[in-house]
Design an enzyme around this catalytic site. Structure first.
Site, PDB file in Angstrom:
ATOM      1  N   ARG A   1      -9.520   0.128   9.225  1.00 20.79           N
ATOM      2  CA  ARG A   1      -9.019  -1.219   9.462  1.00 20.79           C
ATOM      3  C   ARG A   1      -9.975  -2.073  10.270  1.00 20.79           C
ATOM      4  NH1 ARG A   1      -3.185   0.193   9.010  1.00 20.79           N
ATOM      5  NH2 ARG A   1      -2.027  -1.699   9.334  1.00 20.79           N
TER       6      ARG A   1
ATOM      7  N   ARG B   1      11.775  -1.558  10.724  1.00 25.52           N
ATOM      8  CA  ARG B   1      10.694  -1.247  11.660  1.00 25.52           C
ATOM      9  C   ARG B   1      10.663  -2.288  12.765  1.00 25.52           C
ATOM     10  NH1 ARG B   1       5.289   0.046   8.155  1.00 25.52           N
ATOM     11  NH2 ARG B   1       4.369  -1.129   9.879  1.00 25.52           N
TER      12      ARG B   1
ATOM     13  N   LYS C   1       0.835  -1.210   0.000  1.00 29.65           N
ATOM     14  CA  LYS C   1       0.000   0.000   0.000  1.00 29.65           C
ATOM     15  C   LYS C   1       0.873   1.266   0.000  1.00 29.65           C
ATOM     16  CE  LYS C   1      -1.997  -1.168   3.907  1.00 29.65           C
ATOM     17  NZ  LYS C   1      -1.234  -2.412   4.223  1.00 29.65           N
TER      18      LYS C   1
ATOM     19  N   ARG D   1      11.782  -5.893   4.860  1.00 30.41           N
ATOM     20  CA  ARG D   1      11.581  -4.451   4.607  1.00 30.41           C
ATOM     21  C   ARG D   1      12.555  -3.611   5.446  1.00 30.41           C
ATOM     22  NH1 ARG D   1       5.793  -1.932   5.309  1.00 30.41           N
ATOM     23  NH2 ARG D   1       5.951  -2.990   7.310  1.00 30.41           N
TER      24      ARG D   1
ATOM     25  N   ARG E   1       0.420  -9.305  13.311  1.00 32.83           N
ATOM     26  CA  ARG E   1      -0.284  -8.280  12.514  1.00 32.83           C
ATOM     27  C   ARG E   1      -1.155  -8.940  11.447  1.00 32.83           C
ATOM     28  NH1 ARG E   1       4.698  -5.413  10.569  1.00 32.83           N
ATOM     29  NH2 ARG E   1       3.319  -4.181   9.245  1.00 32.83           N
TER      30      ARG E   1
HETATM   31  P1  AP5 Z   1       4.857  -1.668   1.848  1.00 32.08           P
HETATM   32  O1  AP5 Z   1       4.510  -0.836   0.662  1.00 32.08           O
HETATM   33  O2  AP5 Z   1       5.632  -1.046   2.949  1.00 32.08           O
HETATM   34  O3  AP5 Z   1       3.568  -2.427   2.387  1.00 32.08           O
HETATM   35  P2  AP5 Z   1       2.291  -1.863   3.160  1.00 32.08           P
HETATM   36  O4  AP5 Z   1       1.089  -2.487   2.523  1.00 32.08           O
HETATM   37  O5  AP5 Z   1       2.339  -0.388   3.244  1.00 32.08           O
HETATM   38  O6  AP5 Z   1       2.528  -2.584   4.538  1.00 32.08           O
HETATM   39  P3  AP5 Z   1       2.614  -2.012   6.063  1.00 32.08           P
HETATM   40  O7  AP5 Z   1       3.339  -3.000   6.877  1.00 32.08           O
HETATM   41  O8  AP5 Z   1       3.085  -0.595   6.078  1.00 32.08           O
HETATM   42  O9  AP5 Z   1       1.160  -2.097   6.425  1.00 32.08           O
HETATM   43  P4  AP5 Z   1       0.536  -2.135   7.796  1.00 32.08           P
HETATM   44  O10 AP5 Z   1      -0.826  -1.994   7.322  1.00 32.08           O
HETATM   45  O11 AP5 Z   1       0.780  -3.233   8.711  1.00 32.08           O
HETATM   46  O12 AP5 Z   1       1.326  -1.002   8.604  1.00 32.08           O
HETATM   47  P5  AP5 Z   1       1.007   0.502   8.909  1.00 32.08           P
HETATM   48  O13 AP5 Z   1       2.246   1.260   8.823  1.00 32.08           O
HETATM   49  O14 AP5 Z   1      -0.176   0.932   8.135  1.00 32.08           O
HETATM   50  O15 AP5 Z   1       5.669  -2.939   1.262  1.00 32.08           O
HETATM   51  C1  AP5 Z   1       6.122  -3.942   2.147  1.00 32.08           C
HETATM   52  C2  AP5 Z   1       7.500  -4.442   1.657  1.00 32.08           C
HETATM   53  O16 AP5 Z   1       7.316  -5.124   0.403  1.00 32.08           O
HETATM   54  C3  AP5 Z   1       8.505  -3.320   1.369  1.00 32.08           C
HETATM   55  O17 AP5 Z   1       9.781  -3.760   1.710  1.00 32.08           O
HETATM   56  C4  AP5 Z   1       8.404  -3.109  -0.162  1.00 32.08           C
HETATM   57  O18 AP5 Z   1       9.628  -2.664  -0.701  1.00 32.08           O
HETATM   58  C5  AP5 Z   1       8.058  -4.517  -0.643  1.00 32.08           C
HETATM   59  N1  AP5 Z   1       7.192  -4.502  -1.809  1.00 32.08           N
HETATM   60  C6  AP5 Z   1       6.108  -3.716  -2.034  1.00 32.08           C
HETATM   61  N2  AP5 Z   1       5.549  -4.005  -3.231  1.00 32.08           N
HETATM   62  C7  AP5 Z   1       6.294  -5.025  -3.753  1.00 32.08           C
HETATM   63  C8  AP5 Z   1       6.204  -5.780  -4.970  1.00 32.08           C
HETATM   64  N3  AP5 Z   1       5.244  -5.546  -5.885  1.00 32.08           N
HETATM   65  N4  AP5 Z   1       7.112  -6.764  -5.183  1.00 32.08           N
HETATM   66  C9  AP5 Z   1       8.103  -7.029  -4.244  1.00 32.08           C
HETATM   67  N5  AP5 Z   1       8.225  -6.340  -3.081  1.00 32.08           N
HETATM   68  C10 AP5 Z   1       7.333  -5.361  -2.843  1.00 32.08           C
HETATM   69  O19 AP5 Z   1       0.553   0.378  10.425  1.00 32.08           O
HETATM   70  C11 AP5 Z   1       1.475   0.065  11.456  1.00 32.08           C
HETATM   71  C12 AP5 Z   1       0.743  -0.050  12.780  1.00 32.08           C
HETATM   72  O20 AP5 Z   1       0.115   1.209  13.106  1.00 32.08           O
HETATM   73  C13 AP5 Z   1      -0.391  -1.072  12.816  1.00 32.08           C
HETATM   74  O21 AP5 Z   1       0.060  -2.384  13.067  1.00 32.08           O
HETATM   75  C14 AP5 Z   1      -1.248  -0.500  13.959  1.00 32.08           C
HETATM   76  O22 AP5 Z   1      -0.699  -0.803  15.192  1.00 32.08           O
HETATM   77  C15 AP5 Z   1      -1.150   1.004  13.738  1.00 32.08           C
HETATM   78  N6  AP5 Z   1      -2.218   1.487  12.847  1.00 32.08           N
HETATM   79  C16 AP5 Z   1      -2.069   2.019  11.611  1.00 32.08           C
HETATM   80  N7  AP5 Z   1      -3.254   2.306  11.065  1.00 32.08           N
HETATM   81  C17 AP5 Z   1      -4.193   1.951  11.993  1.00 32.08           C
HETATM   82  C18 AP5 Z   1      -5.608   1.968  12.006  1.00 32.08           C
HETATM   83  N8  AP5 Z   1      -6.318   2.407  10.956  1.00 32.08           N
HETATM   84  N9  AP5 Z   1      -6.227   1.509  13.116  1.00 32.08           N
HETATM   85  C19 AP5 Z   1      -5.549   1.073  14.172  1.00 32.08           C
HETATM   86  N10 AP5 Z   1      -4.213   1.000  14.219  1.00 32.08           N
HETATM   87  C20 AP5 Z   1      -3.532   1.442  13.131  1.00 32.08           C
HETATM   88 MG    MG Z   2       2.578   0.997   4.832  1.00 28.99          MG
END
Ligand code: AP5
Ligand code: MG
Length: 217
Positions: A92, A164, A17, A131, A175
């Site tokens: 979420r 991270r 994402k 990552r 997660r």
């Molecule tokens: P990346 O693009 O970083 O993936 P992402 O979908 O953004 O994954 P996240 O881990 O950031 O999502 P998340 O939803 O758990 O975390 P968030 O920060 O939102 O890509 C991942 C890896 O794959 C990278 O290394 C990239 O290079 C690689 N990649 C990407 N595309 C690729 C491809 N096509 N081919 C190969 N490799 C590829 O949330 C973190 C925490 O915050 C949560 O756990 C929670 O505690 C809190 N939080 C955030 N939002 C909320 C909410 N709405 N409600 C409650 N708590 C929340």
């Molecule tokens: Mg992300």
């Protein structure tokens, strides 16, 4: 096909994402709102919100719905969302989705589409545990799939590369469990509202972006 650009990026952790948001922003002038990025910035600033969120994030749990929804609601009311926005990682949970509807109504906006980035758990775990990102500008890399030229510094700004804390194997597994239990019901929720667009995220980044661009042309 989506005509306007008020989007939700929905999908499991590691689906891409954030990566695809960054690629889309290079082509489209819209506002990116990542709740995970906002929390990480608050943690860095050692704010009260950051301290509270850190406890949940480190355990792979979700921050309480009201906290996140209030934060997103005030962000959506800002003028830079007039040109369109990506909500990356929000909503979420079903209550967050309901709160989002209410917040959008308050500021006279609506959703045009929900992009669901699909990928299997094995792929996600491999991506998450490999990552790394830049401490200074936040650019995301992957030790296996998209490594920085020099393993220790960012290609763009020479910032330090780090992992991270919630990308350890155990927390990543937690997660994913939370995603399946609390977030995946949103797929059906938005499908019923005829807002869901499904994209295969297990292909090259350029192909994922191309599929997205077809949907939002
Ligand atoms: P990346 O693009 O970083 O993936 P992402 O979908 O953004 O994954 P996240 O881990 O950031 O999502 P998340 O939803 O758990 O975390 P968030 O920060 O939102 O890509 C991942 C890896 O794959 C990278 O290394 C990239 O290079 C690689 N990649 C990407 N595309 C690729 C491809 N096509 N081919 C190969 N490799 C590829 O949330 C973190 C925490 O915050 C949560 O756990 C929670 O505690 C809190 N939080 C955030 N939002 C909320 C909410 N709405 N409600 C409650 N708590 C929340
Ligand atoms: Mg992300």
């Amino acid at each position: 096909m989506i005509k306007k650009k008020n989007l939700v990026f929905l999908g499991p952790p590691g689906a891409g994402k954030g990566t695809i948001s960054e690629a889309l922003l290079a082509k489209e002038d819209i506002t990116h709102i990542s709740t995970g990025d906002i929390f990480r910035a608050e943690i860095k600033a050692q704010s009260e919100l950051g301290k509270m969120a850190k406890d949940y994030i480190d355990k792979g749990q979700l921050v309480p719905d009201e906290v996140v929804a209030g934060m997103v609601g005030s962000r959506l009311a800002q003028d830079d969302c007039d040109k369109g926005f990506i909500l990356d990682g929000f909503p979420r949970t079903l209550p967050q989705a309901e709160m989002l509807s209410a917040e959008l109504e308050k500021c006279g906006r609506s959703l045009d589409g929900v992009i669901y980035f699909a990928a299997a758990d094995e792929v996600l775990l491999e991506r998450l545990t490999a990552r790394v990102l830049c401490k200074k500008c936040g650019k995301v890399y992957n030790k296996i799939f998209m490594p920085p030229k020099n393993a220790e510094v960012c290609d763009d700004c020479n910032g330090e590369i780090y992992q991270r804390s919630d990308d350890s194997l155990d927390t990543a597994k937690d997660r994913l469990k939370v995603y399946h239990e609390q977030t995946s019901p949103l797929i059906e929720y938005y499908k019923k509202q005829d807002l869901l667009f499904d994209i295969n995220s297990v292909q090259d980044k350029a192909d994922v972006l191309a599929d997205l661009l077809k949907v939002i042309a």
